[in-house]
Design an enzyme around this catalytic site. Sequence first.
Site, short mmCIF file in Angstrom:
data_model
loop_
_atom_site.label_atom_id
_atom_site.label_comp_id
_atom_site.label_asym_id
_atom_site.label_seq_id
_atom_site.Cartn_x
_atom_site.Cartn_y
_atom_site.Cartn_z
N ASP A 105 -0.65 37.27 -35.98
CA ASP A 105 -0.44 35.84 -36.23
C ASP A 105 0.90 35.59 -35.65
OD1 ASP A 105 0.42 33.34 -38.14
OD2 ASP A 105 -1.64 33.48 -38.32
N ARG A 106 1.93 34.94 -36.50
CA ARG A 106 3.31 34.43 -35.71
C ARG A 106 4.08 35.71 -35.30
NH1 ARG A 106 2.72 29.87 -34.87
NH2 ARG A 106 4.71 29.90 -34.54
N HIS A 150 -2.46 22.62 -39.83
CA HIS A 150 -1.10 22.86 -40.16
C HIS A 150 -0.13 22.97 -38.86
CE1 HIS A 150 -2.89 26.88 -38.95
NE2 HIS A 150 -1.93 27.33 -39.01
N TYR A 210 7.14 27.11 -36.53
CA TYR A 210 5.95 26.39 -35.82
C TYR A 210 6.52 25.33 -35.24
CZ TYR A 210 2.47 28.77 -38.76
OH TYR A 210 1.45 29.68 -39.06
N HIS A 270 -9.25 36.99 -41.39
CA HIS A 270 -7.81 36.85 -40.48
C HIS A 270 -6.83 38.07 -40.79
CE1 HIS A 270 -4.51 35.03 -38.36
NE2 HIS A 270 -3.91 34.87 -39.41
#
Length: 290
Positions: A105-106, A150, A210, A270
């Site tokens: 992910d990030r 988001h 983000y 995920h």
Amino acid sequence: MKIEGFAYRRVQVADGVALNAAVGGSGSPIVLLHGFPQTHLMWRHVAADLAADHTVICPDLRGYGDSDKPEDASGEAYAKRTMAADIVALARELGHERFAVAGHDRGAHVAVRAGLDHPDAVTHLASLDILPTLDSWDVMRGTAGVVGFHLFLMAQPPGLPEQMISASADAFFGHFLDQWASDPDAIPADVRAAYLKASREAVPSIVADYRASAGVDIEHDRADRDAGRRLGMPVTVLQQDWGTALGFDAAALWRAWADDLDHRTVTCGHFMAEEGPAEVAGALRDLLDR
């Protein structure tokens, strides 16, 4: 909470920024970078497996967990270029000039940027369940953007996103823990509570992370694509089959960035390092053998 059997270090990686990192095992080094809305704890099963024959380094990214959370007045503090430089500095401070890196992910966005910016340091690269930043925005169009709401919320100018999320932080972050997992038992109550507490205490820096991916990170990726820069090290991508639902070929998108690509579709949710740790650890071992 801590990863059992790992030693914890607080390592200065930049002016005014130190990272909390769990370190365990011995052998060739691999750095594991967590995703959202998590901390380094997400790697607890995979890290224990890999530590049998590798030095495993699991930091909290800047802005997350117990790592420092600098203010982002310039808009550069949470650029993936900055965060990737943190990871290279962390590895060097721990005695490793060259290392493998895997990100979820990030953390995967940070890992990819590390591979592009520091090809002499990154020996192998794994990405879990993302697309490269430019491609992520390209596919989130029309109703496909609903699943990434988001991303659009946190891309807004400073003020409103932070206020909205802080007003109902546990509900906001908990939504993703609930919706993105196919096996709710994979994140037990104590770990979930740790994730929510860490996220609740880091709303401004998470939003800044983000926001950077809707601005400066795109600029950096576009410049690399225009210049023909690619990931030259062996790359493994583990991904859910969400490309079919959204109408794109994830493997083809990744091949545009990676010369030596192993793209695998997984059946778990995920949070695959927690839902399918044996599969993830096996894929990382295959990568390290290439």
